[in-house]
Design an enzyme around this catalytic site. Structure first.
Site, short mmCIF file in Angstrom:
data_model
loop_
_atom_site.label_atom_id
_atom_site.label_comp_id
_atom_site.label_asym_id
_atom_site.label_seq_id
_atom_site.Cartn_x
_atom_site.Cartn_y
_atom_site.Cartn_z
N THR A 1 92.19 86.06 53.46
CA THR A 1 92.20 86.70 52.14
C THR A 1 90.94 87.51 51.93
O THR A 1 90.94 88.50 51.19
CB THR A 1 92.33 85.63 51.03
OG1 THR A 1 93.48 84.82 51.30
CG2 THR A 1 92.49 86.25 49.67
N TYR B 1 92.71 77.54 63.22
CA TYR B 1 93.79 78.14 62.44
C TYR B 1 94.99 78.33 63.37
O TYR B 1 95.02 79.24 64.19
CB TYR B 1 93.34 79.47 61.86
CG TYR B 1 94.18 79.99 60.71
CD1 TYR B 1 95.31 79.32 60.26
CD2 TYR B 1 93.84 81.17 60.05
CE1 TYR B 1 96.08 79.79 59.22
CE2 TYR B 1 94.59 81.65 58.99
CZ TYR B 1 95.70 80.97 58.58
OH TYR B 1 96.46 81.45 57.54
N LYS C 1 94.32 74.02 60.57
CA LYS C 1 94.95 74.72 59.45
C LYS C 1 96.27 75.30 59.93
O LYS C 1 96.31 76.05 60.91
CB LYS C 1 94.03 75.83 58.93
CG LYS C 1 94.61 76.56 57.72
CD LYS C 1 93.72 77.72 57.28
CE LYS C 1 94.36 78.45 56.10
NZ LYS C 1 93.63 79.68 55.75
#
Length: 303
Positions: A56, A143, A169
């Protein structure tokens, strides 16, 4: 690094996680003053960990020098209240440089992104991640997404090899695969929900023991994001259902009208609530006026 490994593990594994956007000025340059104000504002709310320069935050669009400045400002503004996790990735060489910059700036860990572009074997991804883990004393959260997605046995092998790997994640939203990883690896790692607009998966995540997730909408509706998370954890199914129907389902529909809007709409939302962060950098594009009006309606509905 301010927090111990145990402290970071506890904070990142249970509580609402903030992934702030990165501020750019009208010329597209990093705006440190605006970013500092953003971090101070977001820290007024109940979050457990701050993940800076993440997806983000347009990690993929940042130079190494400005990346280091982003982490430094976040650490300064946080002042030890919550752990600060920065991103790393692209290649082994670049990820090591990101980790070194994050460590120098005082971060408590890194979120390791998948390798850039190329297709990879499971063994190759493990080696990629392990070499980066072994290059730093920072805590590492991997991730798991895209071309860097690891299956259960590979995650287990990576965790056994790298003691500073503390978490995974999820960026795939494949609940069956994630549940297999959790059952195989167990509590050796913490698990974080990380699909775009992760609230839409929150109930499914919680059902398999994933207690937290990355909240991008926290950037522009922080009160609602915190309320949703606390309602979820309290078992308040009526509130979760209402907010899902009133906000998250239509937001996801708007997000899916254009690739990259998982970031672009968040920046547009931040501007709507008085905390503009400038435009996204190419190749992302900002939503048009009609889409911004739709977003404004959603924001007003839950504020």
């Amino acid at each position: 690094m301010t927090f111990s490994r145990a402290d970071v593990t506890r904070a990142a594994g249970d509580g609402l996680l903030s992934f702030p956007v990165t501020d750019f000025d009208d010329a597209g340059r990093f705006d440190g003053e605006s970013y500092r104000k953003r971090i101070a504002w977001l820290l007024e709310y109940d979050i457990s960990t701050l993940f800076v320069a993440g997806g983000t935050g347009e990690f993929f669009n940042l130079g190494l020098e400005e990346f280091g400045e982003i982490v430094r400002i976040a650490v300064e503004e946080t002042r030890g209240r919550v752990p600060v996790i920065a991103s790393a990735g692209q290649s082994i060489t670049m990820a090591k440089a990101h980790a070194a910059a994050a460590e120098a700036a005082g971060a408590d860990g890194i979120l390791l992104m998948p390798p850039y572009l190329t297709e990879c074997s499971q063994e190759g991804i493990v080696e990629y991640a392990a070499q980066i883990c072994e290059s730093t004393s920072l805590n590492v959260i991997y991730y798991n997404r895209a071309n860097g997605a690891l299956e259960a046995q590979a995650v287990k092998a990576l965790a056994e090899r790298c003691p500073n790997l503390i978490g995974l994640k999820d960026g795939r939203g494949d609940i069956q695969s994630l549940n297999t990883i959790i059952k195989t690896v167990g509590d050796r790692l913490i698990y974080i929900g990380g699909v775009p607009t992760a609230e839409i998966f929150a109930e499914a995540y919680l059902s398999i023991g994933v207690n937290t997730y990355s909240s991008a909408v926290f950037n522009f509706v922080p009160e609602m994001a915190v309320h949703f998370y606390k309602s979820l954890r309290a078992g308040d199914h009526d509130t979760v259902a209402r907010l899902t129907n009133d906000f998250f389902i239509p937001f996801v529909a708007l997000r899916d009208t254009c690739r990259g809007y998982a970031v672009s709409l968040v920046k547009a939302g931040a501007a709507q609530v008085g905390y503009p962060a400038g435009n996204v950098r190419a190749p992302l594009t900002m939503p048009n006026a009609e889409e911004v009006e739709q977003l404004k309606t959603l924001i007003e509905r839950v504020r």
